[in-house]
Design a protein around this motif. Structure first.
Motif: not given
Length: 212
Positions: A178-201
């Motif tokens: 992965f390129l650095s921009q792609e790594i940032s996008a992947i980590m951001m997606a994981i962050f957002v998904l876990y954020f949504v998971y915490m609120i839902w939980k």
């Protein structure tokens, strides 16, 4: 003294602000826990009134969540005002011959926090609310299951967060595709998904697990 030590800069004089920030962080964390437990403990058991109010229980969660957001934003604004006033007092007390520079220089920690960039400020607030949401979820887990079972679920959630974070970084590093921009996008997606998971939980626990 000037030859051996040098002139005094505002960066040196404002270094203690970093400790004030740490105190503020600790107070916000304690308040994020206390804002729930204060409703359970005490003579009135105020939480039972809240749970019996008409309407969805999600309003209770977001009311407390919003209050923490306002506390965080107010703390950042108050800190910045204090820094500006301290800079004025610094220039008033220290003569020009003894000052290294007349510009507003900050320590490394303060420069990272107060960049005067709206994007950086929003990122800091979102990260703070992420931590608040995580603490909310842990408190609601303990209140839902109580005793040893509640502590077990808390340990599992903390372990799951560490596993997701460290595991994602390990897999990305091992794949090395992965390129650095792609790594940032992947980590951001994981962050957002876990954020949504915490609120839902948290909302799910508040609605279905916590009973009057």
């Amino acid at each position: 003294a000037l030859r051996s030590i040098g002139k005094l800069s505002f960066e040196q004089a404002s270094s203690y602000f970093s400790y004030i920030i740490m105190i503020g962080v600790v107070l916000v964390i304690l308040y994020a826990i206390q804002i729930w437990y204060r409703d359970w403990f005490g003579e009135s058991k105020y939480i039972y009134r809240l749970l019996l109010l008409p309407g969805g229980r999600a309003k209770i969660f977001f009311a407390k969540w919003t209050s923490l957001a306002l506390v965080i934003i107010s703390f950042i604004g108050l800190q910045w005002v204090v820094i500006q006033l301290s800079y004025v007092i610094f220039n008033w007390l220290i003569k020009d011959d003894y000052r290294e520079s007349s510009s507003l220089g900050l320590s490394m920690t303060l420069k990272q926090l107060y960049t005067m960039s709206l994007v950086d400020l929003l990122i800091f607030i979102v990260l703070s609310l992420f931590i608040v949401s995580f603490l909310f979820m842990l408190v609601l887990l303990e209140r839902s299951y109580r005793n040893a079972k509640g502590m077990l679920f808390i340990v599992l959630e903390v372990a799951f967060l560490l596993l997701v974070t460290i595991g994602s970084m390990y897999v990305i590093e091992k794949l090395d595709i992965f390129l650095s921009q792609e790594i940032s996008a992947i980590m951001m997606a994981i962050f957002v998904l876990y954020f949504v998971y915490m609120i839902w939980k948290s909302l799910r626990l508040l609605k279905w697990k916590i009973s009057v």
